[in-house]
Design a protein around this motif. Structure first.
Motif, PDB file in Angstrom:
ATOM      1  N   VAL A 127     -12.403  16.980 -23.954  1.00 31.34           N
ATOM      2  CA  VAL A 127     -12.933  16.928 -25.319  1.00 31.34           C
ATOM      3  C   VAL A 127     -14.237  16.127 -25.318  1.00 31.34           C
ATOM      4  CG1 VAL A 127     -12.482  16.117 -27.668  1.00 31.34           C
ATOM      5  CG2 VAL A 127     -10.642  17.137 -26.336  1.00 31.34           C
ATOM      6  N   GLY A 128     -15.259  16.685 -25.970  1.00 30.97           N
ATOM      7  CA  GLY A 128     -16.565  16.042 -25.955  1.00 30.97           C
ATOM      8  C   GLY A 128     -17.003  15.507 -27.300  1.00 30.97           C
ATOM      9  N   ASP A 129     -16.153  15.636 -28.313  1.00 30.42           N
ATOM     10  CA  ASP A 129     -16.509  15.164 -29.651  1.00 30.42           C
ATOM     11  C   ASP A 129     -15.298  14.395 -30.179  1.00 30.42           C
ATOM     12  OD1 ASP A 129     -16.965  14.812 -32.366  1.00 30.42           O
ATOM     13  OD2 ASP A 129     -17.774  16.825 -32.691  1.00 30.42           O
ATOM     14  N   TYR A 168     -19.867  20.110 -22.364  1.00 24.38           N
ATOM     15  CA  TYR A 168     -20.696  19.129 -23.069  1.00 24.38           C
ATOM     16  C   TYR A 168     -21.657  18.476 -22.074  1.00 24.38           C
ATOM     17  CZ  TYR A 168     -18.032  19.162 -27.495  1.00 24.38           C
ATOM     18  OH  TYR A 168     -17.463  19.506 -28.686  1.00 24.38           O
ATOM     19  N   LEU A 221     -13.103  15.762 -32.805  1.00 24.89           N
ATOM     20  CA  LEU A 221     -12.224  16.884 -32.470  1.00 24.89           C
ATOM     21  C   LEU A 221     -11.127  16.471 -31.496  1.00 24.89           C
ATOM     22  CD1 LEU A 221     -14.928  19.660 -32.196  1.00 24.89           C
ATOM     23  CD2 LEU A 221     -13.200  19.422 -33.971  1.00 24.89           C
ATOM     24  N   ILE A 271      -6.875  16.025 -33.106  1.00 27.04           N
ATOM     25  CA  ILE A 271      -6.010  17.182 -33.260  1.00 27.04           C
ATOM     26  C   ILE A 271      -5.073  17.328 -32.048  1.00 27.04           C
ATOM     27  CG2 ILE A 271      -7.675  18.763 -32.204  1.00 27.04           C
ATOM     28  CD1 ILE A 271      -7.006  20.791 -34.362  1.00 27.04           C
ATOM     29  N   ASN A 272      -5.515  16.813 -30.882  1.00 23.26           N
ATOM     30  CA  ASN A 272      -4.753  16.995 -29.643  1.00 23.26           C
ATOM     31  C   ASN A 272      -3.389  16.311 -29.634  1.00 23.26           C
ATOM     32  OD1 ASN A 272      -6.250  18.545 -27.377  1.00 23.26           O
ATOM     33  ND2 ASN A 272      -7.830  17.424 -28.470  1.00 23.26           N
ATOM     34  N   ASN A 298     -10.427  13.382 -39.773  1.00 26.77           N
ATOM     35  CA  ASN A 298     -10.954  13.163 -38.420  1.00 26.77           C
ATOM     36  C   ASN A 298     -12.018  12.069 -38.412  1.00 26.77           C
ATOM     37  OD1 ASN A 298      -9.356  15.110 -37.250  1.00 26.77           O
ATOM     38  ND2 ASN A 298     -10.868  16.740 -37.467  1.00 26.77           N
ATOM     39  N   SER A 315     -11.992  21.487 -25.515  1.00 26.58           N
ATOM     40  CA  SER A 315     -12.703  21.848 -26.745  1.00 26.58           C
ATOM     41  C   SER A 315     -13.569  23.088 -26.597  1.00 26.58           C
ATOM     42  CB  SER A 315     -13.604  20.697 -27.188  1.00 26.58           C
ATOM     43  OG  SER A 315     -12.827  19.608 -27.584  1.00 26.58           O
TER      44      SER A 315
END
Lengths: 341, 260
Positions: free
Chosen positions: A122-124, B181, A127, A130-131, A175, B152
């Motif tokens: 995940v890069g944000d 990313y 976001l 949610i995981n 979030n 993601s």
């Protein structure tokens, strides 16, 4: 008389200055990055920082209603006393006592982190949340259901109103509030930080440990954040977990995991992506004696001069661990702004 | 003045006015609709009810066929292009939702066009945009079935079904991967250009057009790499995903263009 007043004013001024420094990390008047930290990666333009959002995020972080049966909160597996890792848990148990597959990582200085999870999937940060909420072995819930639960709670309607200007509860706001709390968890007040600021000195053992650390560890655990955020295979015996490869599907990423920060490492046991080591002694013994080269992706740093691992004597290990303990930030571990109550 | 002269003069004036009129109001932009008509080989795609054969002679019964198409560009015969504005260039086509299968471009400038170019999937810029810039079909909360949360990114093409009457004989092909990313990951973004039959084709306010595109679902598993469905029934990203993406990039063809 005038002299006296000047003198008093001067003293008051100094006291205030000192007080301000003590209040670091400065997260009560906007998000002020420590001056010796790199540029903030979190998008503060998209989600401007505020104390109200932080407070809302803190409440959400410790709210078990984020899970299907209202038993598991973020704080269940991320305990402040353990620098927001899960004390004594190789892997964590989520809902219905189901076990995860990877060690719950420590949480701090996330505003500077480019990729999240041991594999960087995940890069944000927005976001990310949610995981664990959707994961069937963690909280096993859906975001829309969480939002519905929150809407029935007048306290939350008021908190969302304070944080966002209206009491509307949306996934984006949810979030953003959680992200705001998470980035507010800054750790930069360890003994080592005070040493850098010239406020304290290291013992001779700690100083020797720092020198050894710089020679033997700092190529990966680099800089003021004590990680270069790269993905590396550090020579652990492999399991079915392919690490970064699972995300990137690039063969040379097999068995690579993110280099973790070593700040507060004294408190974030157990260690490694699968929590296989309980003590820092075990970790250093791995690097000195147990690095295996069973894959093609072993980090080149761990196979210099035809030798596997990092040569270290027992005396050197003792000194390095002594230095690592200067990275413990007791103010952060006890900061009530991050606490459940 | 002679009557005949008067006649010629009046014709000249009328012609003049008419030509003036033409020049002062050139044809404006027009509506171009593009229909994604999902097929299986030469037959129409019917979910759940019909069995089809792939190139490997495996039986396939589809229960789901969904994909993102985005970043549309129309190219004129002189090589100039019309780029559909970013805010209205992302579409999710779903075989189970008739409305989703026709997308509309209401403001295509008048001209003679030869082809359309688009991306299968969601480009890396949008894939890394803040959540507030991902609305409609890109909302990861309401379209969670087309989004990988643990890695993601959007699922670009997703198809599922069965390959035999036997229990558990399910196939699932999910392909995504925008390149990552700050550290590279698999990139399965594909850009395709479809040439218009009978090109050039006139678009404009007097030429609203309907582009009827056939999309062959069997080409997920047919192509450069003919996939044996019973051998490789499940691909959710991973090492086999690029082969599938290289197959499905050829699943689109413009069958015909008609007046809207």
């Amino acid at each position: 008389m005038l002299k006296k007043i000047y003198y008093i004013a001067l003293v008051v001024f100094f006291i205030q200055c000192t007080k301000k420094e003590d209040a670091q990390p400065n997260i009560d008047n906007g998000f002020v990055a420590p001056t010796n930290f790199p540029a903030v990666r979190y998008n503060l333009t998209e989600n401007p920082y505020s104390n109200e959002k932080r407070e809302l995020g803190r409440k959400l972080f410790y709210d078990a209603r984020l899970s299907r049966d209202n038993t598991v909160s973020c704080g269940s597996c991320h305990q402040q006393v353990a620098s927001f890792a899960h004390a004594g848990h190789r892997v964590s148990h989520g809902i219905d006592n189901k076990l995860g597959t990877r060690n719950s990582p420590a949480l701090f200085n996330l505003a500077w982190q480019p990729l999240f999870f041991w594999d960087g999937g995940v890069g944000d940060l927005d976001l990310f949340h949610i995981n664990p909420i959707q994961n069937p072995v963690e909280m096993d819930e859906t975001i829309p259901t969480v939002i519905d639960k929150l809407k029935t709670d007048n306290n939350y309607l008021a908190l969302f109103n304070k944080a966002f200007g209206t009491s509307e509860i949306t996934a984006i706001r949810f979030n953003q509030a959680l992200s705001t709390f998470l980035i507010s968890i800054v750790s930069n007040q360890s003994k080592y930080d005070e040493y850098l600021a010239g406020k304290t000195t290291l013992t001779s053992t700690e100083q020797a440990g720092l020198d050894l650390f710089n020679q033997k560890c700092a190529s990966c655990h680099s800089g003021i954040l004590f990680t270069d955020f790269s993905f590396r295979n550090n020579g652990l015996s492999t399991t079915s977990d392919f690490g970064r490869f699972r995300v990137s599907v690039i063969t040379t990423d097999s068995f690579k995991f993110k280099v973790p920060s070593l700040r507060n490492v004294e408190k974030s046991s157990p260690y490694m992506h699968d929590g296989r080591f309980n003590t820092l002694d075990e970790v250093l013994n791995h690097y000195s004696n147990s690095v295996v080269n069973t894959t093609t992706t072993l980090d080149t740093i761990l196979q210099r001069n035809n030798t596997l691992g990092i040569p270290m004597t027992n005396d050197e290990k003792t000194k390095i661990i002594s230095f690592l303990k200067t990275l413990t930030d007791n103010k952060f571990l006890n900061d009530s702004r991050f606490s459940e109550f | 003045m002679k009557k005949s002269h008067l006649f010629i003069l009046s014709i000249a004036i009328v012609t003049f006015i008419a030509s003036c009129k033409k020049e002062s109001t050139p044809e404006g932009p027009g509506m171009v609709a593009m229909e994604f008509d999902n097929r299986a080989g030469s037959a129409d795609l019917e979910l759940n009810t019909t069995w089809y054969k792939n190139a490997n002679n495996d039986s396939m019964n589809f229960s789901l066929f969904k994909y993102y198409v985005s970043n549309f560009i129309f190219t004129k015969e002189d090589g100039s292009t019309y780029v559909v504005p970013k805010e209205s260039c992302y579409f999710l086509i779903d075989e189970a939702d008739d409305v989703s299968q026709t997308v509309e471009f209401p403001d295509v400038p008048a001209g003679k066009y030869t082809s359309v170019t688009f991306t299968i999937g969601v480009d890396s810029l949008k894939s890394t945009a803040p959540q507030s810039e991902r609305t409609g079909v890109l909302d990861v909360t309401t379209h969670a079935d087309m989004y990988w949360v643990w890695n993601s990114g959007y699922i670009f093409v997703k198809t599922e079904g069965t390959f035999s009457q036997a229990a558990g004989a399910d196939f699932m092909y999910h392909v995504g991967g925008f390149g990552g990313y700050s550290s590279p990951t698999q990139n399965n973004l594909k850009t395709v250009t479809l040439t218009f039959p009978g090109a050039p084709v006139s678009f404009g306010s007097n030429n609203h057009k309907h582009i009827h595109t056939f999309v062959d679902a069997l080409k997920v598993v047919n192509g450069t790499t003919n996939i044996s469905v019973p051998t490789t029934p499940v691909v959710m990203g991973g090492p086999n995903a690029p082969a599938i993406a290289n197959n499905y990039k050829n699943m689109f063809v413009v069958d015909h263009i008609e007046a809207e």
